[in-house]
Design an enzyme around this catalytic site. Structure first.
Site, PDB file in Angstrom:
ATOM      1  N   CYS A 132      -3.030  -1.316  -0.291  1.00 47.76           N
ATOM      2  CA  CYS A 132      -2.485  -1.794  -1.577  1.00 47.76           C
ATOM      3  C   CYS A 132      -3.558  -1.760  -2.667  1.00 47.76           C
ATOM      4  CB  CYS A 132      -1.947  -3.215  -1.436  1.00 47.76           C
ATOM      5  SG  CYS A 132      -0.657  -3.373  -0.192  1.00 47.76           S
TER       6      CYS A 132
HETATM    7  C1  BEZ Z   1      -2.593  -2.543   3.390  1.00 47.62           C
HETATM    8  O1  BEZ Z   1      -2.361  -2.563   2.191  1.00 47.62           O
HETATM    9  O2  BEZ Z   1      -3.600  -2.020   3.819  1.00 47.62           O
HETATM   10  C2  BEZ Z   1      -1.626  -3.145   4.356  1.00 47.62           C
HETATM   11  C3  BEZ Z   1      -0.834  -4.205   3.961  1.00 47.62           C
HETATM   12  C4  BEZ Z   1       0.021  -4.775   4.890  1.00 47.62           C
HETATM   13  C5  BEZ Z   1       0.099  -4.260   6.175  1.00 47.62           C
HETATM   14  C6  BEZ Z   1      -0.690  -3.172   6.527  1.00 47.62           C
HETATM   15  C7  BEZ Z   1      -1.552  -2.602   5.611  1.00 47.62           C
END
Ligand code: BEZ
Length: 210
Positions: free
Chosen positions: A45
């Site tokens: 994210c």
């Molecule tokens: C991420 O943004 O890396 C992420 C967020 C939630 C679950 C898995 C990855």
């Protein structure tokens, strides 16, 4: 049932990192992208929010406003934004919506319980100036979005809204496009003065009109 192409994008009022917004008012006459991310302070994210900020001029060129949502609150978004700016070498200036009550997530069916009971998946909604959903793409939490594809979809949507054409597989701006099935052969020359090819009666191509 989730939102489908042609549905009106639901309106909402929300707190965001850029202040309170009424979504439809904020969109005004622009095109819009509303996308969800699973959670603040997560790695994928962080890169997505950073990439969106880096592409500010590309979205502006396309008269497209971007808003982002997760079920975190605005205080968390604001804290995380500092990390995004620092690590992605950018400045996040678009609204990140605080949705701890899941109002927006539920309106747009962004929580897919069989993936996660609590976090939003990576939904992307493309919204036209008429506030209708023009396209949507959904990715799981483990797959970061391809922002070149998001810009490409906007380009296709805007081109095909203006001209009776469709864009073929793997089209990128500048490539030939497909003449819409509603255009009669005898109308082609007038409508597409740059030339055309008739490969099959149903497969007719022309240089991109603009
Ligand atoms: C991420 O943004 O890396 C992420 C967020 C939630 C679950 C898995 C990855």
């Amino acid at each position: 049932m989730g939102l489908r192409i042609g549905d009106t994008a639901p309106n909402f009022q929300a707190d965001t990192t850029e202040g309170k917004i009424d979504f439809h008012e904020w969109l005004g006459d622009s095109w819009g992208i509303l996308y969800s991310h699973p959670a603040d302070f997560t790695p994928v994210c962080t890169t997505e929010i950073g990439r969106t900020a880096q592409l500010k001029d590309e979205f502006a060129k396309r008269n497209t406003k971007v808003a982002v949502v997760s079920v975190d609150d605005v205080k968390s978004h604001n804290e995380w934004k500092k990390d995004v700016n620092e690590t992605q070498n950018t400045s996040v200036e678009f609204p990140i919506i605080g949705d701890e009550e899941r109002k927006v997530a539920n309106l747009y069916d962004m929580i897919h319980e069989n993936a996660s009971a609590t976090a939003t998946v990576r939904s992307v909604f493309f919204i036209g100036p008429d506030k209708k959903i023009k396209a949507s793409i959904t990715y799981p939490a483990s797959t970061g979005r391809n922002f070149a594809e998001i810009l490409r979809v906007i380009d296709s949507l805007q081109l095909t809204a203006k001209h009776p054409v469709a864009t073929p597989a793997d089209w990128v701006p500048g490539n030939d496009v497909i003449i819409g099935l509603g255009v009669k052969d005898e109308e082609i020359e007038e409508k597409f003065p740059k030339g055309h090819k008739i490969i099959k009666p149903y497969l007719r191509t022309t240089p991109q009109p603009e």
